[in-house]
Design a protein around this motif. Structure first.
Motif, PDB file in Angstrom:
ATOM      1  N   GLU A  39      39.077  39.337  61.864  1.00 48.71           N
ATOM      2  CA  GLU A  39      39.129  39.098  63.312  1.00 48.71           C
ATOM      3  C   GLU A  39      38.027  38.127  63.736  1.00 48.71           C
ATOM      4  O   GLU A  39      38.271  37.165  64.468  1.00 48.71           O
ATOM      5  CB  GLU A  39      38.978  40.441  64.029  1.00 48.71           C
ATOM      6  CG  GLU A  39      39.392  40.464  65.455  1.00 48.71           C
ATOM      7  CD  GLU A  39      39.452  41.900  65.952  1.00 48.71           C
ATOM      8  OE1 GLU A  39      40.520  42.284  66.458  1.00 48.71           O
ATOM      9  OE2 GLU A  39      38.450  42.631  65.830  1.00 48.71           O
ATOM     10  N   ASP A  43      38.715  34.361  65.096  1.00 42.05           N
ATOM     11  CA  ASP A  43      38.210  34.013  66.428  1.00 42.05           C
ATOM     12  C   ASP A  43      37.297  32.784  66.349  1.00 42.05           C
ATOM     13  O   ASP A  43      37.407  31.862  67.165  1.00 42.05           O
ATOM     14  CB  ASP A  43      37.440  35.187  67.039  1.00 42.05           C
ATOM     15  CG  ASP A  43      38.342  36.328  67.481  1.00 42.05           C
ATOM     16  OD1 ASP A  43      39.585  36.136  67.570  1.00 42.05           O
ATOM     17  OD2 ASP A  43      37.811  37.432  67.729  1.00 42.05           O
ATOM     18  N   GLY A  46      39.005  29.550  66.080  1.00 43.53           N
ATOM     19  CA  GLY A  46      39.852  29.168  67.201  1.00 43.53           C
ATOM     20  C   GLY A  46      41.304  29.550  67.028  1.00 43.53           C
ATOM     21  O   GLY A  46      42.195  28.917  67.596  1.00 43.53           O
ATOM     22  N   PRO A  48      43.537  32.464  67.929  1.00 43.58           N
ATOM     23  CA  PRO A  48      43.570  33.695  68.715  1.00 43.58           C
ATOM     24  C   PRO A  48      44.664  34.661  68.270  1.00 43.58           C
ATOM     25  O   PRO A  48      45.522  34.302  67.449  1.00 43.58           O
ATOM     26  CB  PRO A  48      43.849  33.181  70.131  1.00 43.58           C
ATOM     27  CG  PRO A  48      44.624  31.927  69.917  1.00 43.58           C
ATOM     28  CD  PRO A  48      44.061  31.314  68.665  1.00 43.58           C
ATOM     29  N   PRO A  49      44.647  35.898  68.808  1.00 45.57           N
ATOM     30  CA  PRO A  49      45.722  36.838  68.510  1.00 45.57           C
ATOM     31  C   PRO A  49      47.092  36.209  68.770  1.00 45.57           C
ATOM     32  O   PRO A  49      47.258  35.421  69.701  1.00 45.57           O
ATOM     33  CB  PRO A  49      45.449  38.001  69.474  1.00 45.57           C
ATOM     34  CG  PRO A  49      43.970  37.967  69.657  1.00 45.57           C
ATOM     35  CD  PRO A  49      43.616  36.493  69.670  1.00 45.57           C
ATOM     36  N   THR A  51      48.500  34.196  66.649  1.00 48.54           N
ATOM     37  CA  THR A  51      48.591  32.974  65.853  1.00 48.54           C
ATOM     38  C   THR A  51      49.168  33.286  64.468  1.00 48.54           C
ATOM     39  O   THR A  51      48.730  34.230  63.819  1.00 48.54           O
ATOM     40  CB  THR A  51      47.201  32.337  65.686  1.00 48.54           C
ATOM     41  OG1 THR A  51      46.678  32.008  66.966  1.00 48.54           O
ATOM     42  CG2 THR A  51      47.259  31.094  64.819  1.00 48.54           C
ATOM     43  N   ARG A  75      47.179  39.187  64.466  1.00 47.67           N
ATOM     44  CA  ARG A  75      47.767  37.895  64.143  1.00 47.67           C
ATOM     45  C   ARG A  75      49.167  38.082  63.562  1.00 47.67           C
ATOM     46  O   ARG A  75      49.580  39.193  63.266  1.00 47.67           O
ATOM     47  CB  ARG A  75      46.897  37.149  63.135  1.00 47.67           C
ATOM     48  CG  ARG A  75      45.771  36.308  63.740  1.00 47.67           C
ATOM     49  CD  ARG A  75      44.943  37.019  64.751  1.00 47.67           C
ATOM     50  NE  ARG A  75      43.831  36.210  65.255  1.00 47.67           N
ATOM     51  CZ  ARG A  75      42.754  36.739  65.801  1.00 47.67           C
ATOM     52  NH1 ARG A  75      42.619  38.041  65.934  1.00 47.67           N
ATOM     53  NH2 ARG A  75      41.800  35.949  66.270  1.00 47.67           N
ATOM     54  N   ARG A 113      45.880  23.411  65.058  1.00 48.37           N
ATOM     55  CA  ARG A 113      45.542  24.184  66.257  1.00 48.37           C
ATOM     56  C   ARG A 113      46.588  24.007  67.351  1.00 48.37           C
ATOM     57  O   ARG A 113      46.422  24.509  68.443  1.00 48.37           O
ATOM     58  CB  ARG A 113      44.170  23.778  66.777  1.00 48.37           C
ATOM     59  CG  ARG A 113      43.055  24.154  65.832  1.00 48.37           C
ATOM     60  CD  ARG A 113      41.729  23.643  66.353  1.00 48.37           C
ATOM     61  NE  ARG A 113      40.697  23.743  65.345  1.00 48.37           N
ATOM     62  CZ  ARG A 113      39.803  24.722  65.316  1.00 48.37           C
ATOM     63  NH1 ARG A 113      39.816  25.673  66.200  1.00 48.37           N
ATOM     64  NH2 ARG A 113      38.883  24.748  64.370  1.00 48.37           N
TER      65      ARG A 113
END
Length: 198
Positions: A39, A43, A46, A48-49, A51, A75, A113
């Motif tokens: 986690e 994080d 970059g 986030p949950p 992803t 995730r 990203r």
């Protein structure tokens, strides 16, 4: 994540996963530690949950730990065959569009990203592409938990049970019937590489 928190609280020092061909193990408290480590790494990268993050590791215990930890970290795990040739991996990546690549114990590579996070975690499954372009489907946490809880209930799996799985960890049966049903029941599972007659 709730299952992992509860299991760590009630079965912390009990073994959740073991290497069927070695001596390495993962306790329930160790699983929670892995979730927190992943986690933090995700994080910081970059991601986030929600992803999608591809999972690929030759070692079955590392593969299983990483996959469940990514789910616990909210995730979307994209399981890959560790023996697949690069062209097959590229086809699956084109469909699932993972933003990161998890290789075993805390090895993370950020791929992109620009991937839109899903609403919550889960597992993204892809067909092999043997009959055409690979197709994918996202199985959400709630769906995975429902099936895993049903398996544990109907098979009466308890914390006293010890299981063995030689199913390929990039297939849904190993993930849900093996890893998650065992987690939900607070039981023990020895994981092996995919079945081979030796």
């Amino acid at each position: 994540r709730q299952w992992i928190d509860i299991a760590a609280r009630h079965h912390g020092d009990d073994v959740y996963l073991a290497d069927a061909r070695g001596t390495k193990t993962l306790t329930y408290s160790g699983l929670l530690d892995a979730v927190l480590t992943w986690e933090a790494a995700l994080d910081a990268a970059g991601l986030p949950p929600g992803t999608p993050v591809a999972v690929r590791a030759a070692d079955p215990l590392e593969y299983a730990t990483t996959l469940v930890a990514l789910l616990g970290a909210g995730r979307v795990a994209v399981p890959l065959d560790p023996e697949a040739p690069p062209a097959d991996v590229a086809r699956v990546a084109e469909v699932a569009r993972p933003a990161g690549f998890a290789e075993g114990t805390f090895g993370l590579k950020v791929l992109r990203r620009d991937t839109e996070p899903a609403d919550g975690g889960g597992i993204y499954l892809c067909t092999s592409g043997t009959t055409g372009t690979p197709k994918g489907i996202l199985l959400r946490d709630e769906q995975l938990a429902h099936v895993a809880a049903s398996v544990a209930f109907h098979h009466r799996i308890s914390p006293n049970d010890r299981g063995y799985s030689s199913l390929p960890l990039f297939h849904v049966n190993a993930e849900v019937v093996g890893l998650l049903a065992t987690l939900g029941a607070g039981a023990f599972l020895a994981v092996d590489g995919k079945f081979r007659s030796e």
